[in-house]
Enzyme design. Structure first.
Site, PDB file in Angstrom:
ATOM      1  N   GLY A   8       0.817  -1.216   0.000  1.00  0.00           N
ATOM      2  CA  GLY A   8       0.000   0.000   0.000  1.00  0.00           C
ATOM      3  C   GLY A   8       0.844   1.256   0.000  1.00  0.00           C
ATOM      4  O   GLY A   8       1.754   1.423  -0.822  1.00  0.00           O
ATOM      5  N   GLU A  82       1.091   1.186  11.888  1.00  0.00           N
ATOM      6  CA  GLU A  82      -0.081   0.485  11.345  1.00  0.00           C
ATOM      7  C   GLU A  82      -1.075   0.123  12.451  1.00  0.00           C
ATOM      8  O   GLU A  82      -2.050  -0.586  12.198  1.00  0.00           O
ATOM      9  CB  GLU A  82       0.338  -0.768  10.573  1.00  0.00           C
ATOM     10  CG  GLU A  82       1.295  -0.512   9.412  1.00  0.00           C
ATOM     11  CD  GLU A  82       0.699   0.367   8.326  1.00  0.00           C
ATOM     12  OE1 GLU A  82      -0.453   0.809   8.443  1.00  0.00           O
ATOM     13  OE2 GLU A  82       1.414   0.630   7.341  1.00  0.00           O
TER      14      GLU A  82
HETATM   15  N1  PCA Z   1       0.512   0.443   4.533  1.00  0.00           N
HETATM   16  C1  PCA Z   1       0.834  -0.944   4.590  1.00  0.00           C
HETATM   17  C2  PCA Z   1      -0.470  -1.608   4.696  1.00  0.00           C
HETATM   18  C3  PCA Z   1      -1.399  -0.714   3.967  1.00  0.00           C
HETATM   19  C4  PCA Z   1      -0.696   0.582   3.973  1.00  0.00           C
HETATM   20  O1  PCA Z   1      -1.096   1.618   3.511  1.00  0.00           O
HETATM   21  C5  PCA Z   1       1.526  -1.332   3.316  1.00  0.00           C
HETATM   22  O2  PCA Z   1       1.892  -0.478   2.496  1.00  0.00           O
HETATM   23  O3  PCA Z   1       1.710  -2.530   3.106  1.00  0.00           O
END
Ligand code: PCA
Length: 156
Positions: A8, A82
């Site tokens: 992400g 996260e």
């Molecule tokens: N960050 C984490 C999980 C989703 C996000 O925006 C990623 O990039 O894997």
């Protein structure tokens, strides 16, 4: 050292990539681009347009992302960032390597099957499963859903 698969906003060119490259957060070394072996729904949801890999293997698509080797400090930073385990959960995922970087001791061979941690979401609104799924997340893509960074969100 641990391996993390990002799909992400933490990928190169995406809004939170700089956090992985900030030495104050720890160390992250790019290993390879990869794709999940199983399909998963990768959806964009909430009023902040956050990407989520949902824990529903077998539906959705094989998701593209990047594997990094991270130290303990970066892993702890990512867990905090996260909001793991309350928001995302860190789980193991199986990946097929697409192309690696360099020839060092940590190099990964294209086509090889590897495991890494992934931040995925186990709980979700039922209607999220009706949303479009993406193979490769791009915050600036033509879906037009503008990602709002945590520091730009209004207090909950
Ligand atoms: N960050 C984490 C999980 C989703 C996000 O925006 C990623 O990039 O894997």
């Amino acid at each position: 050292m641990a391996r993390v698969f990002v799909y992400g906003t933490l990928k190169k060119g995406q809004p939170n990539y700089f956090r992985m490259m900030d030495p104050a957060n720890g160390r992250a070394e790019f290993l390879a681009r990869a794709r999940t072996v199983e399909p998963y729904p990768l959806v964009i949801a909430t009023e902040h347009s956050i990407p989520f890999l949902l824990d529903a293997p077998g539906t959705g698509r094989r998701v593209c992302g990047e594997i990094y080797r991270v130290d303990q400090k970066m892993l702890e930073f990512l867990d905090r960032f996260e909001r793991c385990p309350h928001w995302y959960q860190r789980a193991e995922v199986r990946l097929e390597v697409e192309d690696g970087d360099g020839e060092g001791e940590n190099a990964l061979r294209p086509g090889s099957i590897e495991e890494a941690f992934v931040y995925r979401k186990t709980t979700h609104e039922p209607e999220w499963l009706q949303k479009p799924t993406y193979e490769s997340y791009d915050a600036y893509g033509d879906h037009g859903l503008k990602y709002v960074r945590p520091e730009d969100r209004s207090p909950e």
